[in-house]
Design an enzyme around this catalytic site. Structure first.
Site, mmCIF file in Angstrom:
data_model
loop_
_atom_site.group_PDB
_atom_site.id
_atom_site.type_symbol
_atom_site.label_atom_id
_atom_site.label_comp_id
_atom_site.label_asym_id
_atom_site.label_seq_id
_atom_site.Cartn_x
_atom_site.Cartn_y
_atom_site.Cartn_z
ATOM 1 N N GLU A 185 19.045 30.940 -12.532
ATOM 2 C CA GLU A 185 18.603 30.930 -13.935
ATOM 3 C C GLU A 185 17.106 30.627 -13.997
ATOM 4 O OE1 GLU A 185 19.794 28.545 -18.094
ATOM 5 O OE2 GLU A 185 21.048 28.373 -16.298
ATOM 6 N N ASP B 123 14.412 29.696 -17.145
ATOM 7 C CA ASP B 123 14.464 29.340 -18.569
ATOM 8 C C ASP B 123 13.112 29.155 -19.222
ATOM 9 O OD1 ASP B 123 17.254 29.105 -18.498
ATOM 10 O OD2 ASP B 123 17.159 26.988 -17.942
ATOM 11 N N GLU C 43 12.689 27.310 -22.718
ATOM 12 C CA GLU C 43 13.407 26.573 -23.757
ATOM 13 C C GLU C 43 12.385 25.882 -24.652
ATOM 14 O OE1 GLU C 43 17.575 25.214 -21.707
ATOM 15 O OE2 GLU C 43 15.787 24.076 -21.157
#
Length: 300
Positions: free
Chosen positions: A114, A116, A118
């Protein structure tokens, strides 16, 4: 002879007209090539997967209220590429609100990869925090947090992920904000997301239990709804398991020599962000990792 000439003239006239027409038709593509490409419609490469999503063809709004958030994902899985979305974050009081753009492998289990972006909302007058993270084979805990040099709720900006066999680079507009080199073959224990294909996802959701002040400031639902805008739905990437070339092929432009290392200008901009904008770096958190710092921390 005069009669033959009079009969030949209409034929000659027709030939000239056809030649002129062919020149005009042949010139049309050259004009079109120079024209700006139309932006990709959302439905070309993406699909809604849950919650509140309003599509206006080349722009999508995701909304969070007390009943639900919203999210979408790419239709394909990818093995490398230069991914991007243009985003405009919710404005005003957004404590507890999490807005995202990320790559993630499937299934989303304990062994997933993953990458990210955010965005963690906050109270009035407090800047939004951008948190990035990288998981490899389910191993995360690689958080970095920074405050951007602009208000990401005031307008659309580019957020990009360059992912190729040589490096993973996250950009805000044209500025690198995070770099992970692929040194798996040279450094024992080094991890890099290279074995799993990933899908592109984006979402807005309730992060009351952790996003703002460690969970002490939850979403204020009296301020809802919270809306994030997304644009830029074209995808420059290698579809995993398909295509004429493997996803690590140097024939793919994002795998080429100019994308294998930061340029000097990019390196200077990256160091500037780390010095001036970063508020937390897992590689500097010795209380958390004690004597066992992640191997990549020695090669930032």
């Amino acid at each position: 002879m005069a009669a033959m000439a009079s009969q030949a003239w209409p034929l000659l006239h027709l030939v000239v007209v056809l030649l002129l027409a062919s020149v005009v038709v042949g010139s049309t593509p050259a004009v079109e090539v120079g024209a700006a490409a139309l932006p990709a419609a959302f439905e070309e490469n993406y699909v809604a997967v849950w919650g509140h999503l309003a599509s206006q063809c080349t722009e999508v709004n995701l909304t969070l209220d007390q009943s639900s958030g919203g999210g979408f994902r790419s239709k394909s899985m990818y093995g490398s590429g230069f991914f991007h979305l243009r985003m405009k974050l919710p404005s005003g009081y957004t404590a507890g609100v999490v807005t995202t753009f990320y790559l993630i492998s499937q299934p989303e289990d304990g062994g997933h990869d993953e990458v990210d972006f955010e965005f963690l909302g906050d109270k009035d007058g407090v800047p939004i925090t951008l948190q990035t993270n990288v998981f490899v084979n389910g191993h995360g805990d690689r958080e970095q947090r920074l405050h951007l040099w602009f208000d990401p709720a005031a307008g659309f900006h580019d957020y990009k992920i360059l992912w190729n066999p040589y490096q993973l680079v996250m950009f805000v507009d044209e500025t690198p904000i995070r770099v992970l080199r692929n040194l798996t073959g040279a450094v024992p224990g080094y991890e890099f997301p290279a074995r799993q294909t990933m899908v592109v996802r984006a979402s807005i959701w309730d992060g009351s239990d952790w996003a703002t002040d460690g969970g002490r400031t939850p979403v204020d639902w009296s301020r809802a709804p919270f809306t994030a805008g997304y644009r830029g739905f074209d995808v420059d990437a290698c579809v995993g398991g398909g295509g004429a070339a493997p996803c690590d092929s140097p024939e793919l432009w994002w795998n080429g020599g100019e994308h294998r290392n930061l340029t000097d200008a990019q390196r200077a901009a990256y160091e500037g962000v780390r010095e001036k904008c970063m508020s937390y770096d897992y590689c500097a958190d010795r209380a958390r990792f004690k004597t066992h710092m992640p191997p990549e921390c020695n090669y930032a």
